[in-house]
Design a protein around this motif. Structure first.
Motif, PDB file in Angstrom:
ATOM      1  N   GLN A   1       0.833  -1.210   0.000  1.00  0.00           N
ATOM      2  CA  GLN A   1       0.000   0.000   0.000  1.00  0.00           C
ATOM      3  C   GLN A   1       0.867   1.259   0.000  1.00  0.00           C
ATOM      4  N   HIS A   2       1.991   1.216   0.704  1.00  0.00           N
ATOM      5  CA  HIS A   2       2.886   2.363   0.723  1.00  0.00           C
ATOM      6  C   HIS A   2       3.503   2.566  -0.657  1.00  0.00           C
ATOM      7  N   ALA A   3       3.898   1.481  -1.293  1.00  0.00           N
ATOM      8  CA  ALA A   3       4.453   1.567  -2.648  1.00  0.00           C
ATOM      9  C   ALA A   3       3.440   2.202  -3.596  1.00  0.00           C
ATOM     10  N   HIS A   4       2.185   1.799  -3.472  1.00  0.00           N
ATOM     11  CA  HIS A   4       1.137   2.359  -4.322  1.00  0.00           C
ATOM     12  C   HIS A   4       0.947   3.846  -4.055  1.00  0.00           C
ATOM     13  N   GLN A   5       0.952   4.229  -2.780  1.00  0.00           N
ATOM     14  CA  GLN A   5       0.813   5.650  -2.444  1.00  0.00           C
ATOM     15  C   GLN A   5       1.966   6.468  -3.011  1.00  0.00           C
ATOM     16  N   ILE A   6       3.166   5.940  -2.935  1.00  0.00           N
ATOM     17  CA  ILE A   6       4.333   6.648  -3.479  1.00  0.00           C
ATOM     18  C   ILE A   6       4.169   6.864  -4.976  1.00  0.00           C
ATOM     19  N   VAL A   7       3.838   5.796  -5.685  1.00  0.00           N
ATOM     20  CA  VAL A   7       3.709   5.893  -7.147  1.00  0.00           C
ATOM     21  C   VAL A   7       2.577   6.837  -7.523  1.00  0.00           C
ATOM     22  N   GLU A   8       1.450   6.726  -6.859  1.00  0.00           N
ATOM     23  CA  GLU A   8       0.339   7.636  -7.155  1.00  0.00           C
ATOM     24  C   GLU A   8       0.736   9.091  -6.912  1.00  0.00           C
ATOM     25  N   SER A   9       1.553   9.328  -5.896  1.00  0.00           N
ATOM     26  CA  SER A   9       1.961  10.711  -5.587  1.00  0.00           C
ATOM     27  C   SER A   9       2.817  11.314  -6.698  1.00  0.00           C
ATOM     28  N   TRP A  10       3.475  10.490  -7.471  1.00  0.00           N
ATOM     29  CA  TRP A  10       4.301  10.993  -8.564  1.00  0.00           C
ATOM     30  C   TRP A  10       3.469  11.673  -9.641  1.00  0.00           C
ATOM     31  N   TRP A  11       2.223  11.216  -9.817  1.00  0.00           N
ATOM     32  CA  TRP A  11       1.381  11.774 -10.877  1.00  0.00           C
ATOM     33  C   TRP A  11       0.237  12.624 -10.352  1.00  0.00           C
ATOM     34  N   HIS A  12      -0.067  12.516  -9.098  1.00  0.00           N
ATOM     35  CA  HIS A  12      -1.218  13.238  -8.530  1.00  0.00           C
ATOM     36  C   HIS A  12      -0.779  14.115  -7.368  1.00  0.00           C
ATOM     37  N   HIS A  13      -0.019  15.140  -7.667  1.00  0.00           N
ATOM     38  CA  HIS A  13       0.407  16.001  -6.560  1.00  0.00           C
ATOM     39  C   HIS A  13      -0.254  17.327  -6.639  1.00  0.00           C
TER      40      HIS A  13
END
Length: 72
Positions: free
Chosen positions: A60-72
């Motif tokens: 879940q943390h990995a997913h949050q990190i990756v999502e943050s790259w495109w949705h900031h």
């Protein structure tokens, strides 16, 4: 015939199932996202999450990190 360094044993069977079980949610997420964003982007996200999981991040943390790259 290629030489295999790993015996065809329960170890490889378990490794296959463990690996597929870990990446399955991200594959499904990528397929869902591919319907609304580009397939290339969805595949890149799923691969990035899987890579981070392999580096030791919790899924879940990995997913949050990756999502943050495109949705900031």
């Amino acid at each position: 015939m290629a030489y295999s360094y790993y015996p065809k044993s329960s170890y490889m069977h378990n490794l296959k199932h463990e690996t597929l079980a870990v990446v399955e949610p991200w594959v499904k997420n990528g397929l869902w996202e591919a319907q609304t964003i580009s397939t290339e982007h969805a595949l890149r996200e799923a691969a990035a999450v899987s890579y981070l999981i392999g580096r030791g991040y919790q899924p879940q943390h990995a997913h949050q990190i990756v999502e943050s790259w495109w949705h900031h």
